[in-house]
Structures are given as structure tokens and as C-alpha cells.
Write a protein that holds these residues in place. Structure first.
Motif, PDB file in Angstrom:
ATOM      1  N   CYS A 250       8.004  12.752  -2.599  1.00 51.31           N
ATOM      2  CA  CYS A 250       8.716  11.721  -3.366  1.00 51.31           C
ATOM      3  C   CYS A 250      10.059  12.214  -3.905  1.00 51.31           C
ATOM      4  CB  CYS A 250       7.855  11.237  -4.534  1.00 51.31           C
ATOM      5  SG  CYS A 250       6.397  10.315  -4.016  1.00 51.31           S
ATOM      6  N   SER A 251      10.261  13.514  -3.903  1.00 50.42           N
ATOM      7  CA  SER A 251      11.540  14.043  -4.398  1.00 50.42           C
ATOM      8  C   SER A 251      12.614  14.080  -3.322  1.00 50.42           C
ATOM      9  CB  SER A 251      11.350  15.475  -4.930  1.00 50.42           C
ATOM     10  OG  SER A 251      10.255  15.539  -5.793  1.00 50.42           O
ATOM     11  N   THR A 252      12.293  13.590  -2.138  1.00 50.21           N
ATOM     12  CA  THR A 252      13.280  13.596  -1.059  1.00 50.21           C
ATOM     13  C   THR A 252      14.550  12.863  -1.510  1.00 50.21           C
ATOM     14  OG1 THR A 252      11.470  13.554   0.529  1.00 50.21           O
ATOM     15  CG2 THR A 252      13.656  12.957   1.365  1.00 50.21           C
TER      16      THR A 252
ATOM     17  N   LYS B   1       0.865  -1.184   0.000  1.00 52.12           N
ATOM     18  CA  LYS B   1       0.000   0.000   0.000  1.00 52.12           C
ATOM     19  C   LYS B   1       0.900   1.232   0.000  1.00 52.12           C
ATOM     20  CE  LYS B   1      -4.068  -2.066   0.636  1.00 52.12           C
ATOM     21  NZ  LYS B   1      -5.169  -1.990  -0.339  1.00 52.12           N
ATOM     22  N   SER B   2       0.302   2.346  -0.356  1.00 50.38           N
ATOM     23  CA  SER B   2       1.036   3.616  -0.414  1.00 50.38           C
ATOM     24  C   SER B   2       0.304   4.696   0.368  1.00 50.38           C
ATOM     25  CB  SER B   2       1.208   4.052  -1.876  1.00 50.38           C
ATOM     26  OG  SER B   2       1.839   3.047  -2.634  1.00 50.38           O
ATOM     27  N   PRO B   3       0.178   4.540   1.690  1.00 50.18           N
ATOM     28  CA  PRO B   3      -0.632   5.494   2.457  1.00 50.18           C
ATOM     29  C   PRO B   3      -0.118   6.929   2.361  1.00 50.18           C
ATOM     30  CG  PRO B   3      -0.037   3.576   3.808  1.00 50.18           C
ATOM     31  CD  PRO B   3       0.750   3.488   2.549  1.00 50.18           C
ATOM     32  N   ASP B   4       1.189   7.075   2.169  1.00 50.92           N
ATOM     33  CA  ASP B   4       1.751   8.433   2.021  1.00 50.92           C
ATOM     34  C   ASP B   4       2.491   8.560   0.690  1.00 50.92           C
ATOM     35  OD1 ASP B   4       3.990   6.921   2.467  1.00 50.92           O
ATOM     36  OD2 ASP B   4       4.845   8.228   4.003  1.00 50.92           O
ATOM     37  N   CYS B   5       2.044   7.793  -0.300  1.00 47.43           N
ATOM     38  CA  CYS B   5       2.595   7.771  -1.664  1.00 47.43           C
ATOM     39  C   CYS B   5       3.819   6.861  -1.790  1.00 47.43           C
ATOM     40  CB  CYS B   5       2.965   9.157  -2.198  1.00 47.43           C
ATOM     41  SG  CYS B   5       1.632  10.360  -2.133  1.00 47.43           S
ATOM     42  N   TYR B   6       4.384   6.442  -0.652  1.00 46.66           N
ATOM     43  CA  TYR B   6       5.569   5.591  -0.664  1.00 46.66           C
ATOM     44  C   TYR B   6       5.093   4.157  -0.477  1.00 46.66           C
ATOM     45  CZ  TYR B   6      10.322   4.071   0.647  1.00 46.66           C
ATOM     46  OH  TYR B   6      11.549   3.457   0.712  1.00 46.66           O
ATOM     47  N   ARG B   7       5.415   3.307  -1.461  1.00 44.16           N
ATOM     48  CA  ARG B   7       4.896   1.949  -1.470  1.00 44.16           C
ATOM     49  C   ARG B   7       5.662   1.075  -0.486  1.00 44.16           C
ATOM     50  NH1 ARG B   7       6.522  -1.688  -4.858  1.00 44.16           N
ATOM     51  NH2 ARG B   7       5.315  -3.494  -5.470  1.00 44.16           N
ATOM     52  N   LYS B   8       4.928   0.439   0.417  1.00 43.85           N
ATOM     53  CA  LYS B   8       5.581  -0.492   1.329  1.00 43.85           C
ATOM     54  C   LYS B   8       4.594  -1.567   1.747  1.00 43.85           C
ATOM     55  CE  LYS B   8       5.823   0.182   5.784  1.00 43.85           C
ATOM     56  NZ  LYS B   8       6.225   0.579   7.131  1.00 43.85           N
TER      57      LYS B   8
ATOM     58  N   GLY C 105      11.376   4.247  -7.964  1.00 41.35           N
ATOM     59  CA  GLY C 105      10.207   3.413  -8.248  1.00 41.35           C
ATOM     60  C   GLY C 105       9.289   3.092  -7.087  1.00 41.35           C
ATOM     61  N   VAL C 106       9.592   3.570  -5.895  1.00 42.79           N
ATOM     62  CA  VAL C 106       8.729   3.204  -4.773  1.00 42.79           C
ATOM     63  C   VAL C 106       7.773   4.321  -4.369  1.00 42.79           C
ATOM     64  CG1 VAL C 106      10.318   1.504  -3.802  1.00 42.79           C
ATOM     65  CG2 VAL C 106      10.439   3.871  -3.028  1.00 42.79           C
ATOM     66  N   CYS C 107       7.991   5.526  -4.850  1.00 44.17           N
ATOM     67  CA  CYS C 107       7.167   6.662  -4.424  1.00 44.17           C
ATOM     68  C   CYS C 107       6.468   7.258  -5.623  1.00 44.17           C
ATOM     69  CB  CYS C 107       8.058   7.695  -3.728  1.00 44.17           C
ATOM     70  SG  CYS C 107       7.147   8.855  -2.691  1.00 44.17           S
ATOM     71  N   ASN C 108       5.161   7.436  -5.527  1.00 42.22           N
ATOM     72  CA  ASN C 108       4.370   7.950  -6.645  1.00 42.22           C
ATOM     73  C   ASN C 108       3.367   8.952  -6.113  1.00 42.22           C
ATOM     74  OD1 ASN C 108       2.662   8.442  -8.768  1.00 42.22           O
ATOM     75  ND2 ASN C 108       1.905   6.330  -8.932  1.00 42.22           N
TER      76      ASN C 108
ATOM     77  N   PHE D 267      23.154   1.158  19.552  1.00 39.99           N
ATOM     78  CA  PHE D 267      21.721   1.411  19.418  1.00 39.99           C
ATOM     79  C   PHE D 267      21.423   2.204  18.141  1.00 39.99           C
ATOM     80  CE2 PHE D 267      18.254   4.422  20.786  1.00 39.99           C
ATOM     81  CZ  PHE D 267      17.259   3.492  20.988  1.00 39.99           C
ATOM     82  N   VAL D 268      20.419   1.751  17.390  1.00 40.61           N
ATOM     83  CA  VAL D 268      19.968   2.515  16.221  1.00 40.61           C
ATOM     84  C   VAL D 268      18.544   2.963  16.477  1.00 40.61           C
ATOM     85  CG1 VAL D 268      19.582   2.495  13.736  1.00 40.61           C
ATOM     86  CG2 VAL D 268      21.433   1.119  14.718  1.00 40.61           C
ATOM     87  N   TRP D 269      18.366   4.243  16.713  1.00 41.77           N
ATOM     88  CA  TRP D 269      17.056   4.794  17.013  1.00 41.77           C
ATOM     89  C   TRP D 269      16.185   4.824  15.758  1.00 41.77           C
ATOM     90  CZ3 TRP D 269      13.327   5.257  20.054  1.00 41.77           C
ATOM     91  CH2 TRP D 269      12.370   6.274  19.951  1.00 41.77           C
ATOM     92  N   VAL D 270      14.872   4.674  15.935  1.00 42.15           N
ATOM     93  CA  VAL D 270      13.963   4.630  14.777  1.00 42.15           C
ATOM     94  C   VAL D 270      13.896   5.967  14.041  1.00 42.15           C
ATOM     95  CG1 VAL D 270      12.543   2.779  15.734  1.00 42.15           C
ATOM     96  CG2 VAL D 270      11.921   5.152  16.222  1.00 42.15           C
ATOM     97  N   GLY D 271      14.240   7.040  14.738  1.00 39.02           N
ATOM     98  CA  GLY D 271      14.211   8.359  14.104  1.00 39.02           C
ATOM     99  C   GLY D 271      12.807   8.911  13.986  1.00 39.02           C
ATOM    100  N   ASP D 272      12.706  10.082  13.360  1.00 41.36           N
ATOM    101  CA  ASP D 272      11.399  10.693  13.174  1.00 41.36           C
ATOM    102  C   ASP D 272      10.618   9.942  12.115  1.00 41.36           C
ATOM    103  OD1 ASP D 272      11.944  12.733  14.976  1.00 41.36           O
ATOM    104  OD2 ASP D 272      12.862  13.995  13.449  1.00 41.36           O
ATOM    105  N   PRO D 273       9.298   9.903  12.292  1.00 41.17           N
ATOM    106  CA  PRO D 273       8.484   9.273  11.238  1.00 41.17           C
ATOM    107  C   PRO D 273       8.594  10.061   9.933  1.00 41.17           C
ATOM    108  CG  PRO D 273       7.094  10.227  12.983  1.00 41.17           C
ATOM    109  CD  PRO D 273       8.508  10.355  13.430  1.00 41.17           C
ATOM    110  N   GLN D 274       8.374   9.357   8.821  1.00 45.81           N
ATOM    111  CA  GLN D 274       8.486  10.018   7.521  1.00 45.81           C
ATOM    112  C   GLN D 274       7.257  10.863   7.204  1.00 45.81           C
ATOM    113  OE1 GLN D 274      10.086   6.709   7.772  1.00 45.81           O
ATOM    114  NE2 GLN D 274      11.649   8.255   8.114  1.00 45.81           N
ATOM    115  N   SER D 275       6.128  10.515   7.802  1.00 38.23           N
ATOM    116  CA  SER D 275       4.937  11.323   7.538  1.00 38.23           C
ATOM    117  C   SER D 275       3.914  11.093   8.630  1.00 38.23           C
ATOM    118  CB  SER D 275       4.339  10.988   6.159  1.00 38.23           C
ATOM    119  OG  SER D 275       4.089   9.617   6.061  1.00 38.23           O
TER     120      SER D 275
END
Lengths: 566, 566
Positions: free
Chosen positions: B199-201, B37-44, B207-210, B180-188
Motif C-alpha cells: 500500500c505504500s507504493t 473487494k480488496s483481494p490484495d488489500c487494494y479496494r476495487k 484511501g483505497v489500500c488498507n 497502443f496502451v499495454w496492460v503492463g505487469d499485474p500488480q499482484s
């Protein structure tokens, strides 16, 4: 110092007792978990055993008992490990095949695998649940014996693999999608867990690929000039059929899947997922330089770069690049060369297991690709195999027969005579089912694997079929359609090799024979991970009534929950 | 047409019977699986319920019985779903908390959740296993009642979330790594499952962001001019504390976690993971245009862009962009404003649940960050919580007490008096444990959540703590160190709100009171997914002897396998 004879004798006794004890039980404690690794310089999550992929090599003597206490430390995911090539005589519950011989092992649980390695030879282990094998959960089993028909100075084991950057979940989701999303070519080929992806490949996400990561330095096979090495090679590729060679060196094939071969010499060895070979290689070339070791994907037109390792003549520096361009290997579509290697593999004359001259039952398994309810599938006799969620072994032993389809699959497809294997077929009658073949105990069974055109025109693939719980004799190969009355006359019933994994070549057939003498339930399937996931397999039951009390450790899922009586 | 009176009466009877039947049992059949699914345009890959994320909204009347037959169609991964805010009175085995109230549900298995929604209000459901909630497995529960202290024309539910592009496995592997690797800030940030990643980040894989994928078109909340809407807002963020606002419109807060609030008006609502609120909003602005709906991450300095949706005045086109720049929302570090909202939330005067004026036991839970064996952890009273692999509920009911640590955690940390919450502390005595608190049945318990500095200097975070199986009264908040003798004198014992999720603000404390009157075993934990994963939680047992026979469906893992008797 002089040691009194009595003490000396006692010491010898203790030493020999120790040797006996150590030779009998080999106890391993393994923990599987997800870790970030960069086997081909590209960082991704892999499943490790005790922090490593490939996992530890199991070293044993023929007749030893292997005990593996497997702790599942994956977060939310179950696991099961199959001991590939070990027949599990008397321990069918230890075969490690989820849905067939056991429930999956839950996170936090420790499952004990205990079995005897009853034959010397080269074997492997790997995950047998979902598509986890591809996530890196695999390793080597080396069982030493005595009385071998060849000599060598040193013994080495390597496993060849292919490697994808997308997770197994992503691959599986694509295979289960409409429209179908094929996994595509692997990104790299690994030699003993090491490969090299070109980090400059366009489209690669930032920060995940590091060409200087020591984890992806090439595998180095160091040799002493003049010495002869037994190199045990296994393939556990997800997809790739491979050609393997060591630049400038002959390989003498001496073992296949635990059986001694009438030796033959090759420049390159074709090896398919699920197979193992031992080759002898002598370090008899110019010792002042190193040489390339190359694995190359064949049988499919592909974009995957060759895998490279270094054949290092001591005392040259192990990372010194050979002065030559790596050999480019054979053409990907040279089917004839691959068929010829299959035909060359025969039993060593001093180690022939006599093959029964007749069989009690013939099952012809037509391999086809199909569309079922819009999903792309592989089918056998129009049945695309699905695993039940209650393991067959428990269902059959405890009469939970409602847990799987009771209509047995056919021994021959209805329209076999009229089926044209050379063209795309609609195969409209294909269905999904978890039915199995029940074999009469101690009977001899012939299996004919019949290849055909897939759903793309002019295409038929190579499929390596692996049988659990048995070795089989490979009694014949042929091109085109198997002729039920004529082809058996040409079977090799004199010196066929025994194997556990065999090919069916494009548009061809392969005939194998085995005796159903191992009480249990045994998977038989294409060893290409995505093909089995898409239904390319089946299951044989034999002598279930002779299976002794099942351990409750294999239960806990599906309908086995009815046995929970707190 | 004239209907004879008898038939008319019969029809009415049938209709009313139907209504009664429908009001009693709400039966859902859900299948969870991985889909792209692409809830924020990024397919995962996300976990869907019946193909959707968020999953279906459960709509019920107070007193209804909810039945959810949950089929696990994940390939190799187990699952469990928690019914967040439902107290599970009489059904503690249906709470859906893996390791606490049940074994995880295996692939292929169907588990029946059956429970009563005994109170009107706004609730949620979500995965409670590993970090699966973040993979998209969540949804709304709306329980209608009667006799509400406010009026509105329409009722709507939305869930706010944050969204990561890396898989939950990758995040968890990082959190469990050294270093330790922190999860970081959410992408959206998602509003009812929809967000927008740029998607231009740089560094985004090809091919994963539309940006034109309709799945990431903004959520549209369409309103009729002049009408008043009850908007039920829940937050199930993995990490983010949020501010929520509707450009140019006041929000009147009327409900929190299923309890009616003395109404108060805000421009922006602060909402934390695990909380639900109902706000009333009237479409009383210029109806010729649309307005922005904004969710913004606060409490942590962050890089996450605001989430945007459209407040659409009918009949304007729903996708017409508002003519304004979206409101930028409050400062991320305006702690005072957030504390003030906490303080503003009090029970509606007509709906006060009288709070016990004294308590039988006080437990002070000091929240600290620690390093244990090199791993970064969160701890409570120097104990970093780990889940056992045999569910407590089964262990306690069936006396499998060897399955978890029997030393109870302390009611107050040893050096509490001398502990300086304002500086980085070594906390060298921290350990990992799966011990739990055993509460005397029907006693009143005070919990003091005491915040402190984490391992970074000058930093203390906001933690939303969620209690299973109960609502609690929020009797006090304070800055700095809780004073055991003085602070309780200032508790609000008149009209405190009842909630199931409450904040402890940076460097502050929060006091809550509840009655241990719900036989079962109940998790209490920070609702930030990675914090709970890192050990920020504990468990309460009460009245285990009053729990009736456990269903065997919750067993099958860990030591419950001893009950397998085939």
C-alpha cells in the motif's frame, strides 16, 4: 452569363426539392464506445459518440424525421438513448428508456431510433440505462421553427454537467451497498464538456491528471460586439442544481423546455438536471476584454469548485483570461431566489396552450427517503421504484403481465393527512416494486409532487422531475404540505408554462396537469441519476391498445425471449 | 434400541436412493454482481458469485449433471460463463463462450447452464465475455472418480491468478487505442483469491489500500503432519506464466487437465493460464514451523512481486510467519526448465488413450504480432480473430451465414516455407476476420502451433492455447521452425498426455492431435486474456448437422433477433 429561364426554373425546382428532402429526414450514424478523455484534466474512461463527448448536436427543422442508427461498440455493456423532451407521438418504442420502452442494445448490435421532432425548441439526448448518462453519453437537440416571439443574430447550444472521477459502476455499487456509500459531490462542473479539476488535490493518483491537456481548456463562447445571441442551455447533471451566469451581462429568459416564456431578465439562471432554457444575451459591455461564464452548484452545501468558461469578445484572444475575479454566484441555500424563478416562468401570452380547467384524477406523490432491508432508497408513496427486465411496453402490448407487479401504486399514501413532512419519518412500510399507474386514455391528470424531510434531520432536497412522452402544465407551487381542498383554488389556469421537467422545492409541493393522450408507457422520475437509481420514479401507461405493432428490435431481453422461434 | 429388520432395510433403501439422487443432479443458484473487494488489500470493484471471488467450488462425481442457474445482477453489463475442461458432449450450447455458443446473458436474466461432467478430474469455470474473467469471475470444478493410480489423505483445490487494479474496461480501452496502451505487469499474484499489494507504493491514490484488511490476509493451507494431500492447482491468470512451490516440500505431479500423468517430482511446478494439475504433497518436514507457498511470474521480465501463502502445520497458528525468507523461485527466463517440464508430462501407463497413428488434416497456425490499421494485434496465419455478434452455433445451425466471413482461414500461411520466425516481420498482409475452420466430422486433425518473434526484436512469448469441447494429444514439441516432413516422424504416438491447454514455447512449435467427434462449434485460443482480446484465436466447427435443436435461451442478440415473432 445569362441563364435561360427554363433552366433557371429547373434549377430552382431541384434546389427546392433538395431542400424539402433534406428537411424531412435527418440521418445519423453513431457509434458509442469507451475512450479515455480528460474533460476536466483528469483522465478517465468515458462513453463517446463518434469519438466525442458531448456527442454531435442534432440540428433539425420542426416536423423533420430523425433517424439515428446507433451502433453499440462497448465491449460488454448494453446501451439505450433517450430523446429528452421529444414526445414520440406514434413512436413510443423510440423513447429509449431501458426497461420501459425497449430492451437494451447489445454490444455489436445497431439499433435504429426513428422519430419526428414535432415541435421547435431546445431538447437533449442522453443514455437512459443504469447510470450511463454520467459516463458522458449525452448531447443537444435543436429544433428550429418559425414565428418566434424574439429576435437574435446567432444561435448557440451548450449543455451544463457535473463530473465524477469514479466510474458509474463504482458509484452504483456504493449506492447498492450496506452500509450505503453516497456518491458525494462531483469533482468538477463542465460547460459544454469542459471543466477543470485541480490536479494538485491531495490523494490524486499519480499520472492521471494533467492541467495542460488541451481537452480541459475552458469552453470559449465568442461573440461579436453589439450582436444578440440566443444561448440554448440544457442541464444534464447527475446531481447538481446549478446557477449559471455571464459576468456583467443580463440574460433574458425566452424559452423553457421547448415553450416560449413571457420574457424576464435575470443576472443568473437557476437550472436543474433535465431542464432546458433559451436566454438572449447581447454583447453590449466593454468589448476590449473577455468575461467569465460561471456555473455554480446550489441547493446542496458542497465542495465542488465553480465551472468556468470564457465569454470572448471578438477579436480578443479567446483564451485571454478576464481581468476580474470570477463572480462567486448566489448562496447555495437561497431557496427563495430559486422558488421565485420557478414562479416567474409563465407562458408567453401569444403562445398559450389552453389548460383544461378541471382534471379527471389527482395523484399525490409523496417523495420520501427510506431504508428497505437495510438499503437506502427513495420512495414515492412508500414504493421504491425498480425497473422490470421485460420492457413494460412489450409486456402490456403482448399481455406478459406476470413480468411486473400488478398491484397499482396508490393515488395517495394511506396516512397522507397525518404525515408530517417536516421531520424524519420512519416510513417502515416502504417496499420496492415495479408496479405502474394505468391512466385512462385522453383523461386529464393532476400530479402533486409533495416533498418532505429526508432521513437526515432538517434536510429536504430539490428534485427535478421529468416526464417522458408529454409536456405538462405547471399549475402551482407551494410551501409545506399540499392542501387538497384549498390549494387547487390558487392554481394558475390562465398562462401556466408547459414543461417536461419541473422542480419540487425543499419542503414544498408542485402541481402539474397533463392529458394522457399519447399511447404508450412513459417514465416519470427524478432526473438526479442516483435518485432514480435509488427508486425515485414511477411509470404511466395510457392507451396501450392504440399502440400499433411493436418493432421486434426493442425485444430480446427478459420474457420477450419467449417470442424467439427459430 | 433395536430397529426391526424391515425398517432397517427401508432406511437403507431411502439412504441409497438419496445418494443416487444427490449423485445425479448438482443444482446451483448463482447471482453475479459487482462488489467492492480488496483481494490484495487494494479496494476495487470485482465481479462476485453469491458475494465471493473466487466463486463456489463445484463438487461432483463423474457422470453427474451440473445445473447452474446464473442470474445476472450486473447493472448494465452482460455475462457468460465457460466450463473450462468440460467437453459439453451433446450440449454444445452450454459451453458459455459468448459469440461462439451463445448470446450474452442480459442484466436481470437468469440463464440455465446444464451439462454432464463425464470425466473425473480438475477443471475450472470463468467468465468468457470481453475481459470479464479478470474482474474476478472464476472458480474450481472438482469431479471425483474412482480407480485412481495414487493415494492421498485429503483433497484440496486452489486457483492461482494475477491481479490488476485497473478495471477491465480501462485495460480493454488501452489495448484498442492508437497508440497502443499495454496492460503492463499485474500488480499482484493471488493464491485462491488472496494476495498482497504494498500500500505504500508511490502514486497509489489515497484511501483505497488498507494493509490490515482481513480480505488480504494470506491464504492458509493447513496440513496434519505425516498426511499426504492432493492439491489441485489451476491457473486463470490474465497474463502471468507462473512457477508454484511449497518451501521445502516436493510436489509429485499426478494429473494434468483431467488426465493421469506418469508421476514425476518437482520442486516447483510451472503452470500457465488455463492449465490444471494435481500434485501430491506430504507434510513430512519439521512440523514445529510453517512454510511459504510461493507463486512467481516467469516467462516475462516483470515487476510483479511474488504471491505468498502459508503452508501451515497443524497445530501451529495458521498466521504464524515461517521463520525463513520466502524462496525466490526460478529465473524468469529459464526457458529450458519450462520446456523440460512440458516434455516430462506423459500419460500414466495404465490410463493411455490410444492416439490415432495418422491424421486426416494438418493445420499449421503461425502465431504473429501485427499492426492492422494502426492497431496492435495478434494474428494466426495473418488473420486477427474477431468474434461475431451472432453466435456461430446459431448461425451455422440456422444458416445465417451472412453473419460471419465465409472465406475459411488457410491451413498454412502462403509464405510458410520462407517465413523467418527469428526476426521481426512486417506481416503487412494481416487482416481482421471472424472466419472459422470447418472440420469434417470424426476426422483426425493435427494442429501445429508455430511461435515466432513478436514486434519487439529478440522477443518471443509463451502462449497457452486452450481448446474448447475436446482434449487433444500433445504429440510433440520442438525448437525453431516446424519441419513438415521430418518433425512428425518424432511425434510421441505411444503415451502422449491428453490436455485441453498446451504451451507453445518461445521460438518453438507444439503439435497436437484431436478427433473432431464432438458436434458443435469450439473456440481455440491463447488463454492470455489480452492476447485473445487482440485476436489470438480461432474457431472450429464439426458435425453441426448432428447438433440437436438449440435452446432459444442462447439467442436474442445479433441476427438471432430475426427469430423474434411476437
Amino acid at each position: 452569363m445569362k441563364i435561360p429561364p427554363l433552366i433557371c426554373a429547373l434549377l430552382l425546382l431541384i434546389l427546392s426539392l433538395n431542400t424539402i428532402v433534406e428537411a424531412r429526414i435527418r440521418h445519423y450514424r453513431w457509434e458509442v464506445k469507451y475512450e479515455f478523455k480528460s474533460p476536466d484534466c483528469y483522465r478517465k474512461l468515458v462513453i463517446t459518440i463518434n469519438g466525442r463527448t458531448p456527442g454531435p448536436t442534432i440540428l433539425a427543422q420542426k416536423g423533420d424525421t430523425i433517424v439515428v442508427d446507433l451502433k453499440n461498440s462497448l465491449l460488454t455493456e448494453n446501451v439505450a438513448i433517450h430523446w429528452h423532451g421529444i414526445r414520440q407521438i406514434g413512436t413510443p418504442w423510440a423513447d429509449g428508456t431501458e426497461g420501459v420502452t425497449q430492451c437494451p442494445i447489445l454490444p455489436g448490435d445497431t439499433f435504429r431510433y426513428k422519430f419526428v421532432v414535432d415541435r421547435a425548441g431546445t431538447y437533449m439526448y442522453h443514455a437512459h440505462y443504469g447510470m450511463q448518462r454520467e459516463a458522458g453519453l449525452y448531447g443537444s437537440i435543436r429544433v428550429a421553427g418559425e414565428d418566434e416571439p424574439f429576435v437574435y443574430d446567432y444561435d448557440r447550444s451548450i449543455i451544463l454537467n457535473d463530473w465524477y472521477h469514479r466510474s458509474t459502476y463504482e458509484q452504483a455499487a456504493g449506492l447498492s451497498s450496506v452500509p450505503f456509500v453516497w456518491v458525494g459531490d462531483p469533482q468538477s462542473l463542465l460547460i459544454q464538456g469542459k471543466g477543470r479539476f485541480n490536479c494538485s488535490t491531495p490523494g490524486t493518483a499519480a499520472g492521471v491528471c494533467n492541467a495542460t491537456n488541451p481537452e480541459c481548456s475552458p469552453y470559449v463562447f465568442t461573440v461579436v460586439p453589439g450582436k444578440t445571441y440566443r444561448l440554448r442551455i440544457g442541464s444534464l447533471t447527475a446531481l447538481a442544481a446549478l446557477s449559471f451566469e455571464i459576468e456583467g451581462h443580463n440574460l433574458t429568459v425566452v424559452e423553457a423546455d421547448g415553450h416560449y416564456v413571457e420574457p424576464f431578465v435575470v443576472k443568473n439562471l437557476y437550472i436543474y438536471s433535465g431542464e432546458t432554457y433559451s436566454v438572449l444575451v447581447t454583447a453590449n459591455q466593454d468589448p476590449t476584454r473577455n468575461y467569465w461564464v460561471v456555473s455554480k452548484m446550489v441547493s446542496r452545501n458542497n465542495t465542488t469548485p465553480n465551472g468556468l468558461a470564457i465569454f470572448n469578445y471578438y477579436p480578443n484572444h479567446p483564451t485571454r483570461s478576464p481581468p476580474t475575479i470570477p463572480p462567486s454566484g448566489p448562496r447555495w441555500n437561497d431557496v427563495e431566489a430559486r422558488v421565485n424563478q420557478s414562479l416567474a416562468i409563465r407562458s408567453h401570452p401569444n403562445y398559450i396552450h389552453p389548460v383544461p380547467q378541471t382534471s379527471d384524477r389527482v395523484i399525490i406523490l409523496l417523495n420520501t427517503q427510506n431504508t428497505i432491508n437495510g438499503f437506502r432508497k427513495w420512495s414515492i408513496n412508500n414504493i421504491s421504484f425498480t425497473l422490470p427486465h421485460t420492457p413494460y411496453l412489450v409486456s402490456l402490448k403482448h399481455n406478459l403481465l406476470h413480468t411486473f407487479d400488478q398491484t397499482p401504486p396508490p393515488d395517495i399514501i394511506n396516512n397522507y393527512e397525518g404525515y408530517d413532512i417536516n421531520i424524519v419519518q420512519p416510513n417502515v412500510n416502504a417496499t420496492s416494486s415495479n408496479s405502474l399507474y394505468r391512466l385512462k386514455y385522453n383523461t386529464t391528470v393532476d400530479i402533486i409532487l409533495q416533498n418532505a424531510n429526508m432521513m437526515d434531520a432538517n434536510n429536504s432536497e430539490t428534485h427535478p422531475w421529468h416526464l417522458h412522452g408529454h409536456d405538462f402544465w405547471v399549475v402551482g407551487y407551494g410551501n409545506g404540505k399540499f392542501n387538497v381542498s384549498e390549494d387547487p383554488k390558487r392554481y394558475n389556469l390562465v398562462n401556466p408554462i408547459m414543461k417536461n421537467t419541473v422542480l419540487v422545492h425543499p419542503y414544498g409541493w408542485t402541481a402539474l396537469r397533463f392529458v394522457a393522450d399519447n399511447p404508450g408507457v412513459w417514465a416519470f422520475h427524478c432526473h438526479i441519476e442516483s435518485h432514480f437509481y435509488m427508486g425515485m420514479g414511477t411509470v404511466f401507461e395510457e392507451g396501450i391498445e392504440k399502440v400499433t405493432k411493436l418493432p421486434s428490435s426493442i425485444m430480446g431481453c427478459g420474457d420477450t425471449k419467449r417470442f424467439l422461434q427459430p
